[in-house]
Motif scaffolding. Sequence first.
Motif, PDB file in Angstrom:
ATOM      1  N   GLY A 319       0.794  -1.227   0.000  1.00  0.00           N
ATOM      2  CA  GLY A 319       0.000   0.000   0.000  1.00  0.00           C
ATOM      3  C   GLY A 319       0.825   1.274   0.000  1.00  0.00           C
ATOM      4  O   GLY A 319       1.802   1.402  -0.724  1.00  0.00           O
ATOM      5  N   GLN A 320       0.386   2.215   0.817  1.00  0.00           N
ATOM      6  CA  GLN A 320       0.932   3.569   0.763  1.00  0.00           C
ATOM      7  C   GLN A 320       1.998   3.825   1.824  1.00  0.00           C
ATOM      8  O   GLN A 320       2.013   3.179   2.868  1.00  0.00           O
ATOM      9  CB  GLN A 320      -0.215   4.572   0.974  1.00  0.00           C
ATOM     10  N   ARG A 321       2.878   4.783   1.533  1.00  0.00           N
ATOM     11  CA  ARG A 321       3.859   5.251   2.510  1.00  0.00           C
ATOM     12  C   ARG A 321       3.856   6.775   2.509  1.00  0.00           C
ATOM     13  O   ARG A 321       3.818   7.383   1.442  1.00  0.00           O
ATOM     14  CB  ARG A 321       5.257   4.751   2.150  1.00  0.00           C
ATOM     15  N   PHE A 322       3.852   7.346   3.700  1.00  0.00           N
ATOM     16  CA  PHE A 322       3.921   8.809   3.802  1.00  0.00           C
ATOM     17  C   PHE A 322       5.012   9.202   4.785  1.00  0.00           C
ATOM     18  O   PHE A 322       5.271   8.502   5.771  1.00  0.00           O
ATOM     19  CB  PHE A 322       2.583   9.393   4.288  1.00  0.00           C
ATOM     20  N   GLN A 323       5.625  10.350   4.515  1.00  0.00           N
ATOM     21  CA  GLN A 323       6.668  10.896   5.397  1.00  0.00           C
ATOM     22  C   GLN A 323       6.217  12.309   5.782  1.00  0.00           C
ATOM     23  O   GLN A 323       5.708  13.033   4.925  1.00  0.00           O
ATOM     24  CB  GLN A 323       7.992  10.944   4.625  1.00  0.00           C
ATOM     25  N   PRO A 324       6.336  12.715   7.042  1.00  0.00           N
ATOM     26  CA  PRO A 324       5.903  14.074   7.393  1.00  0.00           C
ATOM     27  C   PRO A 324       6.795  15.126   6.731  1.00  0.00           C
ATOM     28  O   PRO A 324       7.956  14.851   6.426  1.00  0.00           O
ATOM     29  CB  PRO A 324       6.045  14.120   8.921  1.00  0.00           C
ATOM     30  N   ALA A 325       6.231  16.327   6.534  1.00  0.00           N
ATOM     31  CA  ALA A 325       6.980  17.406   5.878  1.00  0.00           C
ATOM     32  C   ALA A 325       8.207  17.784   6.707  1.00  0.00           C
ATOM     33  O   ALA A 325       9.293  17.982   6.164  1.00  0.00           O
ATOM     34  CB  ALA A 325       6.074  18.620   5.692  1.00  0.00           C
ATOM     35  N   ALA A 326       8.037  17.861   8.025  1.00  0.00           N
ATOM     36  CA  ALA A 326       9.173  18.184   8.897  1.00  0.00           C
ATOM     37  C   ALA A 326       9.399  17.020   9.863  1.00  0.00           C
ATOM     38  O   ALA A 326       8.445  16.407  10.327  1.00  0.00           O
ATOM     39  CB  ALA A 326       8.859  19.450   9.688  1.00  0.00           C
ATOM     40  N   PRO A 327      10.669  16.663  10.144  1.00  0.00           N
ATOM     41  CA  PRO A 327      10.926  15.531  11.039  1.00  0.00           C
ATOM     42  C   PRO A 327      10.400  15.775  12.458  1.00  0.00           C
ATOM     43  O   PRO A 327      10.427  16.902  12.947  1.00  0.00           O
ATOM     44  CB  PRO A 327      12.453  15.410  11.032  1.00  0.00           C
ATOM     45  N   ARG A 328       9.902  14.708  13.104  1.00  0.00           N
ATOM     46  CA  ARG A 328       9.406  14.802  14.483  1.00  0.00           C
ATOM     47  C   ARG A 328      10.235  13.925  15.408  1.00  0.00           C
ATOM     48  O   ARG A 328      10.679  14.322  16.453  1.00  0.00           O
ATOM     49  CB  ARG A 328       7.931  14.372  14.561  1.00  0.00           C
ATOM     50  N   LYS A 329      10.418  12.640  14.998  1.00  0.00           N
ATOM     51  CA  LYS A 329      11.187  11.706  15.814  1.00  0.00           C
ATOM     52  C   LYS A 329      12.333  11.187  14.941  1.00  0.00           C
ATOM     53  O   LYS A 329      13.032  11.977  14.324  1.00  0.00           O
ATOM     54  CB  LYS A 329      10.267  10.609  16.348  1.00  0.00           C
ATOM     55  N   THR A 330      12.492   9.852  14.850  1.00  0.00           N
ATOM     56  CA  THR A 330      13.514   9.337  13.932  1.00  0.00           C
ATOM     57  C   THR A 330      12.863   9.140  12.557  1.00  0.00           C
ATOM     58  O   THR A 330      11.643   9.013  12.465  1.00  0.00           O
ATOM     59  CB  THR A 330      14.064   7.984  14.428  1.00  0.00           C
ATOM     60  N   PRO A 331      13.657   9.072  11.481  1.00  0.00           N
ATOM     61  CA  PRO A 331      13.062   8.942  10.148  1.00  0.00           C
ATOM     62  C   PRO A 331      12.102   7.747  10.027  1.00  0.00           C
ATOM     63  O   PRO A 331      11.023   7.870   9.452  1.00  0.00           O
ATOM     64  CB  PRO A 331      14.274   8.783   9.227  1.00  0.00           C
ATOM     65  N   ILE A 332      12.462   6.598  10.610  1.00  0.00           N
ATOM     66  CA  ILE A 332      11.579   5.425  10.437  1.00  0.00           C
ATOM     67  C   ILE A 332      10.304   5.560  11.257  1.00  0.00           C
ATOM     68  O   ILE A 332       9.217   5.246  10.779  1.00  0.00           O
ATOM     69  CB  ILE A 332      12.327   4.095  10.736  1.00  0.00           C
ATOM     70  N   VAL A 333      10.406   6.063  12.479  1.00  0.00           N
ATOM     71  CA  VAL A 333       9.204   6.238  13.308  1.00  0.00           C
ATOM     72  C   VAL A 333       8.298   7.292  12.684  1.00  0.00           C
ATOM     73  O   VAL A 333       7.073   7.126  12.628  1.00  0.00           O
ATOM     74  CB  VAL A 333       9.580   6.592  14.766  1.00  0.00           C
TER      75      VAL A 333
END
Lengths: 480, 105
Positions: A319-333
């Motif tokens: 299915g789908q994968r999304f990444q937030p516009a600005a980092p919050r935690k670690t890249p994978i989380v």
Amino acid sequence: MNLNESTAHELLGLIKEKKTTPEAVHISVKKAIELHDPKVKAYVRVDHDKARPTSRANGKFPIPIAIKDNICIKGREVTCCSRILEGFKPPYNATVIEKILEAEGILIGQANMDEFAFGSSTENSVFGPTRNPWNTKCVPGGSSGGSAAAVAAHEAIWALGSDTGGSIRQPASFCGIVGLKPTYGRVSRYGLIAFASSLDQIGPLTKDVTDNALLLNIIAGHDHRDSTSVNVPVPDYTKSLTKDLKGLKIGIPKEYFIEGLDPEVKFAITAAIELLKKSGVTFKEISLPHTEYAVATYYILATAEASSNLARFDGVQFGQRFQPAAPRKTPIVDMYEETRDRGFGKEAKRRILLGTYSLSSGYYEAYYLRAQKVRTLIKNDFDLAFSELDAILTPTSPTTAFKIGEKSDNPLAMYLSDIYTISANLAGIPAISIPCGFSKDGLPIGLQILAKPFAEEMIFRIAYSYEQSTDWYKRKAPLN
Amino acid sequence: MNQTNQQKGKTVFSDQDVNYLGRLARIYLSQEEIVSLTKNLGGILQYIEKLEKLNVSGIQPTSHVLPLQNVYREDQVLPSLSQEDVMKMAVSPHHGFFKVPQVIE
């Protein structure tokens, strides 16, 4: 009568007598979809090109069928009506799809549903709600609302749905058709995208009882790929239909006739009981004392299983994968959390969080383990009742179809609309909903018949006898 | 979760609890969602608390309705999905592997 308005057994007769062809049936259904689906929205995907029948050998069923969008079809997009599975094309067929294809069934399209089957109205779909063919301001029920509406609008001859807490029976009731939840283990769940694995079961939605028995004949049976499917011989379910009902004992649980039951529904059920008495059935008032705990038990167990089953949707394998516009935690989380935030709808999040809560440290015993024990009590109620009864009869739902939007902001009110159907899933027993009347507003009312595990023949026998002494099932939805 | 949340047998559900559940379930929740979920989940949990009225001592839990037993058989090699077919579903395949964002900083 138009071909698409016929039942499968009528069409098979006409095909055999060379009065029509599978191609003509297919075209008739295709036209109905083109005409009515812009309004009903039963389908999320229609696929006529891959749906051409191949032969018409004896014993085959070249009949157009709608498939709920949580059953895997090889190479076609299957999404559970969720954004998170957008673009997912399973590399294999569900066992029920293999069986439909072996029978030369025609997969005409995939039916709308509440996201991951979380709901009782088909409003929780990323594709928007399906409308009830009897009144398009009303919901078709859910979660198999698209399957039920497709059959009621004659946009399919029959359909497959799945039932975890009433998701076949409640929409069948709201749409005036026949829907069966088979015994847990009767039909393979291989290729059904799991919601709550100890409760889920695939079953048929049809225009009459005969078709329901025919479709169960096709899909039932043991499957080595589903370790919970049971190796019990599959009878020819159509053989039991015409047996008379003399001497049968049916229980009426007093806990199902309480406050909240719509008087019109109660009237229809009472009339059905009187009619069945004329066929020689003896009725007995019984008690299923733990009925009032079923909804609470279900919403602990079903959400706990769902939170675990849906952990696989993490933006890695499907299915789908999304990444937030600005980092919050670690890249994978960040990727996991953003994918699941944007991929899941409101109700899916609510259920995952509720299930996470009841399984979390410090709460497991108070919620999950306690609910499993109450499940035992609910199952024991049925075991005891069936020690002296052939079946139990209840309303399928306390009301007729409600308006779109009426319960969408109140999850608890929505959950309580499954109050009469949930117990059968907790106990693993088979149950059917058949039409038994209409409200003054012209909305269908459903009658539920429950029996002991693997007693589908008993259910069909009672349902068929009742159906043949009424003409509710012959009425056509006005589609307005 | 906050153990002081148990008051007079009623579960009081706070924003922090919902935030914590979101973290456990790996779902990012906006502040607006947290407020609405706190209300919804609190109401549902209050309804679920009716199970506390029942005496369940000595009752065996049911995880499964069927009396299933282990099934033993000889090990057989049967066809299964190829790696190629499985990787076709992957969001970001890379030489037969699932590629994910950086795991260790």
